[in-house]
Design an enzyme around this catalytic site. Sequence first.
Site, PDB file in Angstrom:
ATOM      1  N   MET A  30      -7.804   1.977  -6.063  1.00 24.20           N
ATOM      2  CA  MET A  30      -7.689   2.894  -7.336  1.00 24.20           C
ATOM      3  C   MET A  30      -8.324   1.891  -8.686  1.00 24.20           C
ATOM      4  O   MET A  30      -8.049   2.568  -9.611  1.00 24.20           O
ATOM      5  CB  MET A  30      -6.181   3.550  -7.551  1.00 24.20           C
ATOM      6  CG  MET A  30      -5.917   4.151  -6.491  1.00 24.20           C
ATOM      7  SD  MET A  30      -4.460   5.320  -6.833  1.00 24.20           S
ATOM      8  CE  MET A  30      -3.029   4.223  -7.531  1.00 24.20           C
ATOM      9  N   HIS A  34      -7.684  -6.596  -9.178  1.00 22.95           N
ATOM     10  CA  HIS A  34      -7.254  -7.963  -9.318  1.00 22.95           C
ATOM     11  C   HIS A  34      -7.295  -8.864  -7.936  1.00 22.95           C
ATOM     12  O   HIS A  34      -7.984  -8.384  -7.102  1.00 22.95           O
ATOM     13  CB  HIS A  34      -5.481  -8.088  -9.652  1.00 22.95           C
ATOM     14  CG  HIS A  34      -4.824  -6.967  -8.923  1.00 22.95           C
ATOM     15  ND1 HIS A  34      -4.426  -7.367  -7.482  1.00 22.95           N
ATOM     16  CD2 HIS A  34      -4.196  -6.022  -8.883  1.00 22.95           C
ATOM     17  CE1 HIS A  34      -3.827  -6.283  -6.884  1.00 22.95           C
ATOM     18  NE2 HIS A  34      -3.393  -5.550  -7.880  1.00 22.95           N
ATOM     19  N   GLU A  35      -6.663  -9.896  -8.082  1.00 26.31           N
ATOM     20  CA  GLU A  35      -6.995 -11.039  -6.898  1.00 26.31           C
ATOM     21  C   GLU A  35      -6.512 -10.338  -5.643  1.00 26.31           C
ATOM     22  O   GLU A  35      -6.780 -10.594  -4.445  1.00 26.31           O
ATOM     23  CB  GLU A  35      -6.125 -12.190  -7.101  1.00 26.31           C
ATOM     24  CG  GLU A  35      -7.088 -13.154  -8.022  1.00 26.31           C
ATOM     25  CD  GLU A  35      -8.440 -13.814  -7.221  1.00 26.31           C
ATOM     26  OE1 GLU A  35      -8.452 -14.102  -6.148  1.00 26.31           O
ATOM     27  OE2 GLU A  35      -9.486 -13.794  -8.099  1.00 26.31           O
ATOM     28  N   HIS A  37      -6.714  -7.181  -4.737  1.00 21.87           N
ATOM     29  CA  HIS A  37      -7.681  -6.325  -4.067  1.00 21.87           C
ATOM     30  C   HIS A  37      -8.949  -6.990  -3.512  1.00 21.87           C
ATOM     31  O   HIS A  37      -9.478  -7.179  -2.400  1.00 21.87           O
ATOM     32  CB  HIS A  37      -8.391  -5.536  -5.123  1.00 21.87           C
ATOM     33  CG  HIS A  37      -7.375  -4.672  -5.887  1.00 21.87           C
ATOM     34  ND1 HIS A  37      -6.959  -4.613  -7.191  1.00 21.87           N
ATOM     35  CD2 HIS A  37      -6.792  -3.290  -5.265  1.00 21.87           C
ATOM     36  CE1 HIS A  37      -6.055  -3.512  -7.573  1.00 21.87           C
ATOM     37  NE2 HIS A  37      -6.083  -2.818  -6.297  1.00 21.87           N
ATOM     38  N   GLY A 147      -3.301  -3.500   1.967  1.00 24.92           N
ATOM     39  CA  GLY A 147      -2.161  -4.750   1.453  1.00 24.92           C
ATOM     40  C   GLY A 147      -0.961  -4.315   2.173  1.00 24.92           C
ATOM     41  O   GLY A 147      -0.463  -3.193   2.027  1.00 24.92           O
ATOM     42  N   GLN A 153       2.660   2.411   2.864  1.00 24.78           N
ATOM     43  CA  GLN A 153       1.188   3.178   2.610  1.00 24.78           C
ATOM     44  C   GLN A 153       0.518   2.675   4.092  1.00 24.78           C
ATOM     45  O   GLN A 153      -0.200   3.200   4.659  1.00 24.78           O
ATOM     46  CB  GLN A 153       0.755   2.732   1.458  1.00 24.78           C
ATOM     47  CG  GLN A 153      -0.846   2.980   1.571  1.00 24.78           C
ATOM     48  CD  GLN A 153      -1.555   2.673   0.139  1.00 24.78           C
ATOM     49  OE1 GLN A 153      -1.492   3.547  -0.643  1.00 24.78           O
ATOM     50  NE2 GLN A 153      -2.433   1.835   0.036  1.00 24.78           N
ATOM     51  N   ARG A 187      -0.462  -2.130 -11.849  1.00 26.47           N
ATOM     52  CA  ARG A 187       0.692  -1.315 -12.993  1.00 26.47           C
ATOM     53  C   ARG A 187       1.271  -2.687 -13.580  1.00 26.47           C
ATOM     54  O   ARG A 187       2.096  -2.579 -14.585  1.00 26.47           O
ATOM     55  CB  ARG A 187       1.844  -0.981 -12.034  1.00 26.47           C
ATOM     56  CG  ARG A 187       1.172   0.408 -11.500  1.00 26.47           C
ATOM     57  CD  ARG A 187       2.278   1.556 -11.195  1.00 26.47           C
ATOM     58  NE  ARG A 187       1.932   2.768 -10.986  1.00 26.47           N
ATOM     59  CZ  ARG A 187       1.449   3.410  -9.543  1.00 26.47           C
ATOM     60  NH1 ARG A 187       1.542   2.672  -8.814  1.00 26.47           N
ATOM     61  NH2 ARG A 187       1.060   4.683  -9.201  1.00 26.47           N
TER      62      ARG A 187
HETATM   63  P1  AMP Z   1      -4.336   0.166  -5.119  1.00 29.74           P
HETATM   64  O1  AMP Z   1      -5.484  -0.085  -6.051  1.00 29.74           O
HETATM   65  O2  AMP Z   1      -3.196  -0.201  -5.971  1.00 29.74           O
HETATM   66  O3  AMP Z   1      -4.293   1.628  -4.466  1.00 29.74           O
HETATM   67  O4  AMP Z   1      -4.458  -0.891  -3.996  1.00 29.74           O
HETATM   68  C1  AMP Z   1      -5.707  -1.110  -3.028  1.00 29.74           C
HETATM   69  C2  AMP Z   1      -5.203  -1.741  -2.007  1.00 29.74           C
HETATM   70  O5  AMP Z   1      -4.795  -2.944  -2.417  1.00 29.74           O
HETATM   71  C3  AMP Z   1      -3.814  -1.401  -1.026  1.00 29.74           C
HETATM   72  O6  AMP Z   1      -4.333  -1.565   0.144  1.00 29.74           O
HETATM   73  C4  AMP Z   1      -3.074  -2.162  -1.786  1.00 29.74           C
HETATM   74  O7  AMP Z   1      -1.870  -2.538  -0.925  1.00 29.74           O
HETATM   75  C5  AMP Z   1      -3.890  -3.400  -2.126  1.00 29.74           C
HETATM   76  N1  AMP Z   1      -3.180  -4.373  -2.921  1.00 29.74           N
HETATM   77  C6  AMP Z   1      -2.530  -4.195  -4.085  1.00 29.74           C
HETATM   78  N2  AMP Z   1      -1.786  -5.255  -4.656  1.00 29.74           N
HETATM   79  C7  AMP Z   1      -2.125  -6.206  -3.637  1.00 29.74           C
HETATM   80  C8  AMP Z   1      -1.529  -7.543  -3.697  1.00 29.74           C
HETATM   81  N3  AMP Z   1      -0.791  -8.085  -4.696  1.00 29.74           N
HETATM   82  N4  AMP Z   1      -1.981  -8.329  -2.593  1.00 29.74           N
HETATM   83  C9  AMP Z   1      -2.559  -7.719  -1.429  1.00 29.74           C
HETATM   84  N5  AMP Z   1      -2.836  -6.672  -1.613  1.00 29.74           N
HETATM   85  C10 AMP Z   1      -2.629  -5.839  -2.403  1.00 29.74           C
END
Ligand code: AMP
Length: 283
Positions: A30, A34-35, A37, A147, A153, A187
């Site tokens: 989304m 960050h690291e 992703h 992740g 999820q 977030r």
């Molecule tokens: P999001 O943009 O929050 O929907 O996350 C996109 C993908 O990045 C999802 O598969 C998350 O689980 C993964 N992700 C988010 N934060 C982390 C993290 N701290 N470590 C590893 N993967 C992450």
Amino acid sequence: MKRIQTIAGMKAEARAQSAAGRTIGLVPTMGALHEGHLSLVRECRRSTALTVVSIFVNPLQFGPGEDYRVYPRNVERDAALLEKEGVDVLFLPDAAEMYPSGFQTTVEVARLQEHLCGASRPGHFKGVATVVLKLLNIVRPDVAFFGQKDAQQAVVVQRLAADLNLDVAVRIMPIIREPGGLALSSRNAYLSADERQAAAVLSRSLAEAQRTFEGGERRAAAITARVREVIAGEARARIDYVEAVGWPDLGRVDSIDRDTLVAIAVTIGKTRLIDNTILGRKE
Ligand code: AMP
């Protein structure tokens, strides 16, 4: 890096690459990268020939009163980061094209969505499963990367792929944390400096769960009670849930004799944060 905004354009690119014999990896996000992703992106680059990253803030997975409108968006910054990582395609679908008027088909992974975040965010995993299925249909990747940060999820997506016979391997990657332990999350940007300090209680409480487990405790209820105690020591933290469930089925666990996920959701100020650990495993 190619930027593609239309579904037809993404399909055409992906089909051409597949026809040329290249394996495709997809990292759905989304944005506000960050690291965490980027760790998924790096693994995707290592293990597939074509790396596609999607950025789409999916309205379907946000409930009324949640942060859809204010969710951090910064496509130019994200694009620069992805360019540096050597990403091949940035897919930026448009909400109006993803959900045109008349849209009415959704998918639900019935049981896995019942607990944890599914209980406090009704409809959330229906939104997740539906958008992920759409992205998988558009890109048709060989491998998709998720992740463990969003553990529920990730297993919902694995179940979806297995149940609907999708030709994709769903890989779950470890949680990336700040040096102080806080799991990286888009977030976290909502937190004040003060709240960010308070948020360290999440990873501290999970470290305590690991210690308690390594000390020989096998009763799930005793371990979650320890986690609750640690969180209660932080005045700015409000518990949404603390649960120990089987991994990856999220089934009930009383005495821990197999892989067990300790998952928590905690609100700090106005920000709801989640974190988890799998007992006995090192991240
Ligand atoms: P999001 O943009 O929050 O929907 O996350 C996109 C993908 O990045 C999802 O598969 C998350 O689980 C993964 N992700 C988010 N934060 C982390 C993290 N701290 N470590 C590893 N993967 C992450």
